[in-house]
Write a protein that holds these residues in place. Structure first.
Motif, short mmCIF file in Angstrom:
data_model
loop_
_atom_site.label_atom_id
_atom_site.label_comp_id
_atom_site.label_asym_id
_atom_site.label_seq_id
_atom_site.Cartn_x
_atom_site.Cartn_y
_atom_site.Cartn_z
N ALA A 260 0.58 -1.20 -0.06
CA ALA A 260 0.13 -0.02 0.14
C ALA A 260 0.94 1.28 -0.10
CB ALA A 260 -0.95 0.05 1.22
N VAL A 261 2.01 1.25 0.65
CA VAL A 261 2.78 2.20 0.60
C VAL A 261 3.28 2.57 -0.61
CG1 VAL A 261 5.16 3.19 1.74
CG2 VAL A 261 3.40 2.23 3.35
N GLU A 262 3.96 1.68 -1.04
CA GLU A 262 4.54 1.85 -2.66
C GLU A 262 3.59 2.26 -3.47
OE1 GLU A 262 6.91 -1.02 -5.94
OE2 GLU A 262 6.15 -1.86 -4.01
N ARG A 263 2.14 1.81 -3.39
CA ARG A 263 1.14 2.43 -4.36
C ARG A 263 0.85 3.92 -4.02
NH1 ARG A 263 -1.27 -2.36 -3.17
NH2 ARG A 263 -2.82 -1.42 -1.83
N THR A 264 1.11 4.24 -2.72
CA THR A 264 0.63 5.67 -2.62
C THR A 264 2.18 6.63 -2.80
OG1 THR A 264 -0.24 5.05 -0.46
CG2 THR A 264 0.52 7.22 -0.71
N VAL A 265 3.33 6.09 -2.80
CA VAL A 265 4.33 6.70 -3.24
C VAL A 265 4.47 6.91 -4.95
CG1 VAL A 265 6.89 6.72 -3.43
CG2 VAL A 265 5.75 6.09 -1.31
N THR A 266 3.75 5.93 -5.48
CA THR A 266 3.76 6.14 -6.94
C THR A 266 2.85 6.79 -7.33
OG1 THR A 266 4.17 3.59 -6.97
CG2 THR A 266 3.06 4.68 -9.11
N ARG A 267 1.68 7.31 -6.60
CA ARG A 267 0.79 8.52 -7.11
C ARG A 267 1.43 9.74 -6.75
NH1 ARG A 267 -4.88 7.27 -6.46
NH2 ARG A 267 -5.36 5.40 -6.12
N HIS A 268 2.42 10.02 -5.93
CA HIS A 268 2.99 10.99 -5.74
C HIS A 268 4.64 11.27 -6.36
CE1 HIS A 268 -0.34 12.42 -3.33
NE2 HIS A 268 -0.28 11.44 -2.76
N ARG A 269 4.80 10.32 -7.22
CA ARG A 269 6.29 10.17 -7.54
C ARG A 269 6.81 11.48 -8.39
NH1 ARG A 269 3.12 7.14 -10.95
NH2 ARG A 269 3.18 7.64 -13.28
N HIS A 270 5.93 12.32 -8.78
CA HIS A 270 6.53 13.61 -9.42
C HIS A 270 7.25 14.40 -8.28
CE1 HIS A 270 2.17 14.60 -7.70
NE2 HIS A 270 2.99 15.77 -7.49
N HIS A 271 6.86 14.27 -6.87
CA HIS A 271 7.59 15.01 -5.88
C HIS A 271 9.13 14.43 -5.84
CE1 HIS A 271 4.37 17.36 -4.35
NE2 HIS A 271 3.59 16.24 -4.59
N LEU A 272 9.39 13.16 -6.36
CA LEU A 272 10.89 12.71 -6.38
C LEU A 272 11.63 13.51 -7.39
CD1 LEU A 272 10.01 8.83 -6.46
CD2 LEU A 272 10.45 10.14 -4.61
N GLN A 273 11.27 14.21 -8.30
CA GLN A 273 12.06 14.73 -9.43
C GLN A 273 12.87 15.88 -8.58
OE1 GLN A 273 12.40 13.73 -12.29
NE2 GLN A 273 11.09 12.06 -12.54
N ALA A 274 12.15 16.55 -7.49
CA ALA A 274 12.53 17.74 -7.14
C ALA A 274 14.27 17.28 -6.00
CB ALA A 274 11.80 18.48 -6.08
#
Length: 552
Positions: A260-274
Motif C-alpha cells: 500500500a505504501v508503494e502504491r501511495t508513493v507511486t501516486r506522488h512520484r512527481h515529487h521525487l524529481q525535486a
C-alpha cells in the motif's frame, strides 16, 4: 608336561577375546551362536544358529517347544571395516500348540536381529531408512554404495513408503498452517506445524477450507492457529475449530502495508524529481585540452625505416644515372620491380617517408587536419557538427571516418558531469518502511524534503511509524484507533489496506497482540522445497508426506 595345560589356557584366552570382540562389533548377535566367520571375496560372511528351545506363536502368543524343522536365512548386515557383511542364520520352525490358531507352524524371530520376511538385519534396515529419509533415492543409493551396503534407489523409496506414520490423536495447542506448491501454478498442499515444538504434524493434499476443517474436527485440542491472510484457511478454521483463536502473521501484515505504501508513493512520484540534486558547476576555468600534436616532419625521422628508405632511394637513383633499367636494378638490389618503380618516381626520399611505417594510406581528412585541430581547441567536440562544417568545405567522406579520426583526441577530454537521477519509487518506499535509526543522513534528508513537499506523504509517514510501533510492542488494542485515523486522511491506497484489515480484524488484532507467528511454518515450507528438489521429480504426495513428517 605343562605344555597341554598352556595350550588349553591360550585357547581359552583367545576364545574369550574373540567373544568380547564379537560382542563389541556385533552386539545384535548376542542372542545367537556364531559358528564361523570367514571372508568370501569382498564380503564378510558369518554362520550362526539360534540356541532357543521354545518360542511364542506370533498369532496367538502360545509358547511351543515342538520343533517342526530348521532352515537357513540370509541377512544383509551393516558394513564392518568397509566390507559388506552377510549373515547365514539357522533358525527353528515350531508347531503351534493351539488347535484353533490359524498358524500351524511358525518360524522363530531373534529380537533386535530379524523380522518376518526381512532380508536385512534390523540395524541394517534402520541405517538404510535413515539414509533414505535424509537423501531420498538417487543420492541415498550413491551414499549406501560408498558404505558397502549397495541398494537401488527404488529400494530406498520403498523403505520410505513402508515406514509408519507418526500417531497423532489430538491436535497441538498452537497450530501453524501454510500452503506449499506440489506443482507450481497447478496444485498445492497444506503443511501443519506444531508451533511450540516447531515440528510438522501432518500434510494435507490440497489447500481448501473443507479439508482443513475436516482435519481440525478429527484432531480436537487446537486453541490457537497461526496463518497468513488466505481466506480459505480462515473459513476452514472457523468451521473446524470455531473456538480457536486465529492469529494473522505479522510479516504478511507488514508486507501488505508495504504494498500500500508503494502504491501511495507511486501516486506522488512527481515529487521525487525535486530530490535530484543539480550537477555541480565545474570550477576549472582553464581552456579545453589541446588535441594531440600533429605528426612530426619526415625530415626529423632517423629511425631504422627512415634510414633504409633514404639508402635505397640513393642507390636506385645512382643506378638510374648510370643507365640501368628497372629490371636490372631490381635484380641487383633484390627488390621488387614495383618497389624500384616507386622509388624511381620519387624525386626526394622524404616524399616516401610521409606514410612509411604507419601501415595505412593517406586519408582525405588529413587535408582538413589543421582545421579540425583548431575547432577542437575551441571546444567544438561534436563529431556531427564538425562533419557538417567539413562538408561545407568540400569534404566528401563519411561521418564514421570523421568519428574514427577524432576518437583518439577524446581520451584527453574530461567527461561531462553526469546529471543526478531522482530516487526511484522503490527506494522512497524503503525510506518509509525502514527503521529511522537505520537511515543514513542523505536518506533522512530526502525523506524530510519529500514529506515537507507533500502533505499526503507526511501523513503516510506518520501512519507507517505508528503501525510499526504497534506491531513491535504488541499493542493490538490500538488497531481500531489507528484504522480510524487512516480513514480520516486522503490516502486511498491505505484505505484499501484498512478495508482488508477490517475483514480479518480479530485475527489481525491477535497477531499484533500475541507472541505467536507463522515463522516456523515458513521455515518448513522452505525445507519442503528443498526436499522436492532433492527428489529429482519423484515427489509424489504420499512419498513427500513421509519425508516431511519423518525426516529430522
Amino acid at each position: 608336561m605343562f605344555r597341554p595345560v598352556a595350550d588349553c589356557l591360550i585357547t581359552t584366552i583367545c576364545s574369550v577375546l574373540i567373544k568380547e570382540l564379537l560382542a563389541v562389533l556385533f552386539p545384535h548377535l548376542a542372542g545367537v551362536c556364531i559358528d564361523e566367520v570367514f571372508r568370501s571375496g569382498a564380503t564378510v560372511q558369518i554362520r550362526a544358529r539360534t540356541g532357543t528351545v521354545k518360542a511364542a506363536c506370533p498369532a496367538c502368543g502360545t509358547p511351543s517347544r515342538r520343533v517342526h524343522s530348521h532352515y537357513e536365512r540370509r541377512l544383509s548386515d551393516t558394513a564392518v571395516g568397509g566390507q559388506e557383511v552377510l549373515i547365514h542364520l539357522r533358525v527353528h520352525r515350531f508347531f503351534c500348540r493351539t488347535d484353533a490358531c490359524a498358524k500351524a507352524t511358525f518360524a522363530e524371530q531373534v529380537p533386535g536381529l530379524t523380522v518376518r520376511y526381512g532380508r536385512r538385519s534390523v540395524r541394517a534396515a534402520q541405517a538404510l531408512q535413515a539414509i533414505a529419509l535424509a537423501l531420498s533415492g538417487r543420492a541415498g543409493a550413491r551414499l549406501a554404495g560408498r558404505l558397502a551396503a549397495s541398494v537401488s534407489r527404488m529400494t530406498l523409496i520403498r523403505l520410505i513408503r513402508s515406514l509408519p506414520d507418526p500417531v497423532l490423536v489430538a491436535g497441538p495447542r498452537v497450530l501453524g498452517v501454510d500452503d506449499f506448491a506440489l506443482r507450481r501454478g497447478h496444485s498445492y498442499g497444506t503443511i501443519l506445524i506444531d508451533i511450540s515444538t516447531s515440528t510438522p504434524v501432518d500434510v494435507l493434499i490440497d489447500r481448501t477450507a473443507d479439508t482443513l476443517a475436516a482435519w481440525l474436527r478429527a484432531h480436537p485440542g487446537v486453541e490457537i492457529v497461526c496463518r497468513d491472510r488466505a481466506g480459505a484457511y480462515a473459513v476452514g478454521i472457523a468451521r473446524g475449530a470455531p473456538h480457536a483463536t486465529q492469529v494473522a502473521d505479522r510479516w504478511h501484515l507488514w508486507r501488505n502495508l508495504g504494498e500500500a505504501v508503494e502504491r501511495t508513493v507511486t501516486r506522488h512520484r512527481h515529487h521525487l524529481q525535486a530530490l535530484a540534486s543539480a550537477p555541480s558547476t565545474p570550477t576549472d576555468t582553464s581552456p579545453p585540452p589541446e588535441p594531440p600534436a600533429p605528426p612530426r616532419s619526415s625530415a626529423d625521422r632517423h629511425d631504422r625505416i627512415a634510414t633504409r628508405t633514404r639508402e635505397r632511394h640513393a642507390a636506385i637513383h645512382t643506378l638510374l644515372d648510370q643507365g640501368q633499367g628497372l629490371r636490372e636494378i631490381a635484380r641487383l638490389l633484390s627488390l621488387g620491380r614495383n618497389t624500384v618503380r616507386r622509388f624511381a618516381r620519387a624525386a626526394d626520399p622524404e616524399d616516401l617517408l610521409v606514410h612509411a611505417g604507419t601501415g595505412r594510406r593517406p586519408k582525405t581528412l588529413e587535408t582538413y587536419d589543421s582545421y579540425l585541430r583548431r575547432r577542437w581547441a575551441e571546444g567544438c567536440t561534436n563529431a556531427e557538427l564538425l562533419y557538417r562544417e567539413l562538408q561545407a568545405l568540400g569534404y566528401r567522406g563519411s561521418t564514421t571516418t570523421l568519428r574514427q579520426y577524432v576518437h583518439p583526441w577524446r581520451a584527453a577530454t574530461p567527461p561531462a558531469p553526469a546529471s543526478a537521477r531522482p530516487p526511484t519509487v522503490r527506494q522512497a518506499t524503503g525510506w518509509f518502511l525502514r527503521n529511522p535509526a537505520n537511515l543514513d543522513p542523505d536518506e533522512q534528508q530526502h525523506l524530510d524534503a519529500l514529506t515537507t513537499a507533500c502533505p499526503q506523504l507526511a501523513a503516510l509517514r506518520l501512519h507507517v511509524r505508528q503501525f510499526a510501533e504497534m506491531m513491535v510492542h504488541r499493542q493490538g488494542q490500538n488497531l481500531e484507533t489507528w484504522m480510524n485515523a487512516v480513514q480520516g486522511d486522503d490516502l486511498p491506497d491505505l484505505h484499501s489496506f484498512v478495508t482488508g484489515l477490517r475483514r480479518d480484524q480479530d485475527a489481525v488484532t491477535a497477531g499484533l497482540t500475541l507472541p505467536y507467528s507463522s515463522g516456523p511454518v515458513e521455515g518448513h515450507v522452505n525445507r519442503t522445497k528443498m526436499l522436492k528438489r532433492q527428489m529429482y521429480g519423484r515427489a509424489n504426495p504420499d512419498l513427500l508426506r513421509k519425508r516431511i513428517l519423518l525426516t529430522d
